[in-house]
Design a protein around this motif. Sequence first.
Motif, PDB file in Angstrom:
ATOM      1  N   THR A  17       0.823  -1.210   0.000  1.00  0.00           N
ATOM      2  CA  THR A  17       0.000   0.000   0.000  1.00  0.00           C
ATOM      3  C   THR A  17       0.860   1.264   0.000  1.00  0.00           C
ATOM      4  OG1 THR A  17      -0.267  -0.184   2.415  1.00  0.00           O
ATOM      5  CG2 THR A  17      -2.033  -1.081   1.016  1.00  0.00           C
ATOM      6  N   GLN A  18       2.055   1.211   0.626  1.00  0.00           N
ATOM      7  CA  GLN A  18       2.942   2.371   0.541  1.00  0.00           C
ATOM      8  C   GLN A  18       3.402   2.591  -0.902  1.00  0.00           C
ATOM      9  OE1 GLN A  18       4.656   5.151   2.701  1.00  0.00           O
ATOM     10  NE2 GLN A  18       4.289   5.387   0.514  1.00  0.00           N
ATOM     11  N   ILE A  19       3.680   1.519  -1.610  1.00  0.00           N
ATOM     12  CA  ILE A  19       4.128   1.638  -2.999  1.00  0.00           C
ATOM     13  C   ILE A  19       3.061   2.277  -3.875  1.00  0.00           C
ATOM     14  CG2 ILE A  19       4.644   0.265  -5.077  1.00  0.00           C
ATOM     15  CD1 ILE A  19       6.307  -1.581  -3.278  1.00  0.00           C
ATOM     16  N   VAL A  20       1.792   1.912  -3.678  1.00  0.00           N
ATOM     17  CA  VAL A  20       0.719   2.404  -4.549  1.00  0.00           C
ATOM     18  C   VAL A  20      -0.058   3.566  -3.934  1.00  0.00           C
ATOM     19  CG1 VAL A  20       0.478   0.186  -5.717  1.00  0.00           C
ATOM     20  CG2 VAL A  20      -0.934   0.668  -3.702  1.00  0.00           C
ATOM     21  N   TRP A  21       0.404   4.107  -2.809  1.00  0.00           N
ATOM     22  CA  TRP A  21      -0.310   5.192  -2.130  1.00  0.00           C
ATOM     23  C   TRP A  21      -0.442   6.382  -3.078  1.00  0.00           C
ATOM     24  CZ3 TRP A  21      -2.653   4.249   2.367  1.00  0.00           C
ATOM     25  CH2 TRP A  21      -3.250   5.329   3.029  1.00  0.00           C
ATOM     26  N   ARG A  22      -1.681   6.802  -3.326  1.00  0.00           N
ATOM     27  CA  ARG A  22      -1.949   7.815  -4.340  1.00  0.00           C
ATOM     28  C   ARG A  22      -1.199   9.122  -4.099  1.00  0.00           C
ATOM     29  NH1 ARG A  22      -5.832   8.340  -8.009  1.00  0.00           N
ATOM     30  NH2 ARG A  22      -7.116   6.684  -7.102  1.00  0.00           N
ATOM     31  N   ASP A  23      -1.131   9.576  -2.856  1.00  0.00           N
ATOM     32  CA  ASP A  23      -0.547  10.887  -2.569  1.00  0.00           C
ATOM     33  C   ASP A  23       0.978  10.893  -2.537  1.00  0.00           C
ATOM     34  OD1 ASP A  23      -3.084  11.942  -2.404  1.00  0.00           O
ATOM     35  OD2 ASP A  23      -3.219  11.705  -0.229  1.00  0.00           O
TER      36      ASP A  23
END
Length: 203
Positions: free
Chosen positions: A163-169
């Motif tokens: 989720t850190q890799i794909v975190w939008r912001d």
Amino acid sequence: MTNHQHYGLWLAGMVGAIAAVGAGARAIAASPRLTDLPDLPNVGAPAAVAEVGSALSTDQRAEILTLHNAARAAVGVEPLMWSAALASDAQAWADYLAANDRFEHDSSIRGQQGENLAASLGYANPIDIGVSSWIDERNYNYVPGVTLSEAMSRATGVIGHYTQIVWRDTTQLGCGLATSRDGMSKLVCRYNPPGNNLRQVPY
């Protein structure tokens, strides 16, 4: 809830070994920190520059960016840009972990930078096995479109690296790599702005 209690939500330490590819080969990833702060501060917004900023080669930097941005493209979020400043910070922590035979998150960056850690032994390419193991967490029953807290409750394993890799912001990335005396590779990636806010949807 106080900030101290919020910070208590972050996770550290090692999680289970990733399946070995070759004889004696193994890789592990440290659980990523999780925050529950409404507005996390950025770290000086380091500019994306041409320099690598760490002990990584230009090719290794390109490989890390390619792996990260392929995972982001798969879910429709913008690519990350390389930050030499983040890479320098990541390299300093990787050197510390390697020199002291440790594997833990840097508590001094809570709320300032995101951080993913991986350690591997016996792999020819510690970058590929490390970053790929983070991305593969999407296979642990990751449910998109819900807050991270809910996604974690439904997951069958740790998903916070993914989720850190794909975190939008998150817009910037920098990584460092070092090797311990026992041959264990320590890969550290830093992210800005940090992700993994429990009350937000990753993308």
